[in-house]
Motif scaffolding. Sequence first.
Motif, PDB file in Angstrom:
ATOM      1  N   UNK A  71       0.815  -1.216   0.000  1.00  0.00           N
ATOM      2  CA  UNK A  71       0.000   0.000   0.000  1.00  0.00           C
ATOM      3  C   UNK A  71       0.852   1.270   0.000  1.00  0.00           C
ATOM      4  N   UNK A  72       2.121   1.103   0.293  1.00  0.00           N
ATOM      5  CA  UNK A  72       3.002   2.265   0.299  1.00  0.00           C
ATOM      6  C   UNK A  72       2.841   3.103   1.552  1.00  0.00           C
ATOM      7  N   UNK A  73       3.530   4.254   1.589  1.00  0.00           N
ATOM      8  CA  UNK A  73       3.475   5.114   2.779  1.00  0.00           C
ATOM      9  C   UNK A  73       2.052   5.507   3.158  1.00  0.00           C
ATOM     10  N   UNK A  74       1.789   5.510   4.464  1.00  0.00           N
ATOM     11  CA  UNK A  74       0.492   5.890   5.007  1.00  0.00           C
ATOM     12  C   UNK A  74       0.641   7.210   5.771  1.00  0.00           C
ATOM     13  N   UNK A  75      -0.347   8.077   5.622  1.00  0.00           N
ATOM     14  CA  UNK A  75      -0.246   9.426   6.183  1.00  0.00           C
ATOM     15  C   UNK A  75      -1.246   9.610   7.318  1.00  0.00           C
ATOM     16  N   UNK A  76      -0.734  10.108   8.444  1.00  0.00           N
ATOM     17  CA  UNK A  76      -1.575  10.496   9.575  1.00  0.00           C
ATOM     18  C   UNK A  76      -1.531  12.011   9.708  1.00  0.00           C
ATOM     19  N   UNK A  77      -2.694  12.640   9.867  1.00  0.00           N
ATOM     20  CA  UNK A  77      -2.752  14.100   9.950  1.00  0.00           C
ATOM     21  C   UNK A  77      -3.179  14.539  11.349  1.00  0.00           C
ATOM     22  N   UNK A  78      -2.453  15.499  11.895  1.00  0.00           N
ATOM     23  CA  UNK A  78      -2.765  16.085  13.194  1.00  0.00           C
ATOM     24  C   UNK A  78      -3.089  17.566  12.980  1.00  0.00           C
TER      25      UNK A  78
ATOM     26  N   UNK B 263       3.000  32.486  17.012  1.00  0.00           N
ATOM     27  CA  UNK B 263       3.553  31.134  17.156  1.00  0.00           C
ATOM     28  C   UNK B 263       3.871  30.532  15.793  1.00  0.00           C
ATOM     29  N   UNK B 264       4.970  29.760  15.766  1.00  0.00           N
ATOM     30  CA  UNK B 264       5.248  28.922  14.608  1.00  0.00           C
ATOM     31  C   UNK B 264       6.004  27.679  15.082  1.00  0.00           C
ATOM     32  N   UNK B 265       5.907  26.597  14.311  1.00  0.00           N
ATOM     33  CA  UNK B 265       6.627  25.360  14.633  1.00  0.00           C
ATOM     34  C   UNK B 265       8.092  25.553  14.283  1.00  0.00           C
ATOM     35  N   UNK B 266       8.935  25.330  15.250  1.00  0.00           N
ATOM     36  CA  UNK B 266      10.372  25.542  15.068  1.00  0.00           C
ATOM     37  C   UNK B 266      11.061  24.286  14.549  1.00  0.00           C
ATOM     38  N   UNK B 267      10.823  23.151  15.216  1.00  0.00           N
ATOM     39  CA  UNK B 267      11.417  21.879  14.799  1.00  0.00           C
ATOM     40  C   UNK B 267      10.449  20.736  15.088  1.00  0.00           C
ATOM     41  N   UNK B 268      10.591  19.659  14.298  1.00  0.00           N
ATOM     42  CA  UNK B 268       9.851  18.420  14.534  1.00  0.00           C
ATOM     43  C   UNK B 268      10.846  17.276  14.482  1.00  0.00           C
ATOM     44  N   UNK B 269      10.863  16.455  15.538  1.00  0.00           N
ATOM     45  CA  UNK B 269      11.803  15.340  15.630  1.00  0.00           C
ATOM     46  C   UNK B 269      11.015  14.045  15.739  1.00  0.00           C
TER      47      UNK B 269
ATOM     48  N   UNK C 179       2.639  22.919   8.856  1.00  0.00           N
ATOM     49  CA  UNK C 179       2.391  24.333   8.604  1.00  0.00           C
ATOM     50  C   UNK C 179       3.575  25.158   9.101  1.00  0.00           C
ATOM     51  N   UNK C 180       4.145  25.951   8.215  1.00  0.00           N
ATOM     52  CA  UNK C 180       5.297  26.750   8.597  1.00  0.00           C
ATOM     53  C   UNK C 180       4.965  28.239   8.737  1.00  0.00           C
ATOM     54  N   UNK C 181       3.696  28.582   8.583  1.00  0.00           N
ATOM     55  CA  UNK C 181       3.283  29.967   8.749  1.00  0.00           C
ATOM     56  C   UNK C 181       3.322  30.364  10.217  1.00  0.00           C
ATOM     57  N   UNK C 182       3.445  31.652  10.471  1.00  0.00           N
ATOM     58  CA  UNK C 182       3.329  32.182  11.824  1.00  0.00           C
ATOM     59  C   UNK C 182       1.849  32.383  12.132  1.00  0.00           C
TER      60      UNK C 182
ATOM     61  N   UNK D 204      -1.658  22.288  10.523  1.00  0.00           N
ATOM     62  CA  UNK D 204      -1.663  20.830  10.440  1.00  0.00           C
ATOM     63  C   UNK D 204      -0.240  20.303  10.410  1.00  0.00           C
ATOM     64  N   UNK D 205      -0.122  19.070  10.809  1.00  0.00           N
ATOM     65  CA  UNK D 205       1.145  18.343  10.741  1.00  0.00           C
ATOM     66  C   UNK D 205       0.837  16.958  10.183  1.00  0.00           C
ATOM     67  N   UNK D 206       1.518  16.574   9.108  1.00  0.00           N
ATOM     68  CA  UNK D 206       1.283  15.287   8.451  1.00  0.00           C
ATOM     69  C   UNK D 206       2.507  14.396   8.613  1.00  0.00           C
ATOM     70  N   UNK D 207       2.249  13.184   9.121  1.00  0.00           N
ATOM     71  CA  UNK D 207       3.319  12.211   9.327  1.00  0.00           C
ATOM     72  C   UNK D 207       3.119  11.061   8.348  1.00  0.00           C
ATOM     73  N   UNK D 208       4.129  10.784   7.544  1.00  0.00           N
ATOM     74  CA  UNK D 208       4.081   9.693   6.569  1.00  0.00           C
ATOM     75  C   UNK D 208       4.903   8.523   7.094  1.00  0.00           C
TER      76      UNK D 208
END
Length: 364
Positions: A47-54, A64-70, A81-84, A92-96
């Motif tokens: 099925x290939x990569x699966x995406x979860x959205x938060x 506020x803005x997201x500085x880093x994701x580990x 989302x990289x906007x302020x 949103x944040x999407x994890x594949x």
Amino acid sequence: MIRIPKNLFALLLLCFITQLTQAQDTIVPKLIWAVNKVDLGTVLEEQGPQVAEFEFTHTQDSLFYIETVVTDCGCTTVEYTQDTLVVGESGTLQVSFDPSSGAGFFSRMIVVKGNLQGVQDTLYIEGNAIPRASDPEGTYRTRKGDLGFRLEKINVGEVFTNVPKLKEVEVYNFGDTPFYKDSLQFIGPEYIQVAQLTDSIMPNDRGLLQVAYDGAMKNDLGYFEDQVSLTWKDSTGFIALNVLADVFEYYAPFSKDDLNQVPQLVIEPREIDLKTIKSTSIQQKEVMLTNKGRQVLEIKKVQGNCDCLRLEMPKTTLDPGESMVLKLVFDPVGRKGIDQRNIYVFSNDPVNPVQLFLLKSRVE
């Protein structure tokens, strides 16, 4: 009495006010997440990569803005989302997740750090990754029509009455005709539903079915085995599936202070040893059921694991402090050697809604 010099008192007061001000300053803006964990379910490698959205919302006054994701694994990649954002705005944040990275259950952690002090949140994705089978004939040994299954029966496991239990089942198409999702027809009891998750199951390929078991709709407790039938339009015949489930009553958590207020079932004895008996000798024993709580106890069901047992009791409710006898009649005919019978008592005791006692013997 010890007197504190005025200048020392003033210094201490100043320190206290400074610490209080700093404590107030550390109340930093927070992100509100719609969910912090996503279950991807069963994921097939092909099925290939699966995406979860938060999704998150910024609720405070500061920008506020997201500085880093580990992430804790190279099997995941993240886009966000990289906007302020100003107060009230969402992002949103999407994890594949790449299912080819491993096999079996997975749980991956994602740490999100914002530009504001103290904003560091943890998210999770989980599921079950299944790699491609190198030997379909050996992997899917149970054949039902053109479909191959890993196991003879589908075990849904524990089902509680507060929410339906979902079970995903992997199948392999050994035939020459595709199985399409919108062509599936299902026949079975109303508390069991079967759906096809993958749009199609092509020849020499696999797909996923989903079994949904509604414990509340079942309206019974204990161990059950049901049979359901599947067919697809333009296909010949039905595929029969056996579905296993253990249905339990759900009780919401309650405070420790209420522990002595609820019904409490006590079974004595918890084990009966008949020692050595003859296969022609019917055995009768008694077990005492007592309600040591402060509310009425309801015995919802008593179930043995064999037709060789007959279980009898005079009523199904016990007032606080009341006891009654549960009579057991065991017919060992046709049995030989060490034998153990399990008897389950289902009640409205929220701490122990299902209790087990044993009947042991050695049959000659």
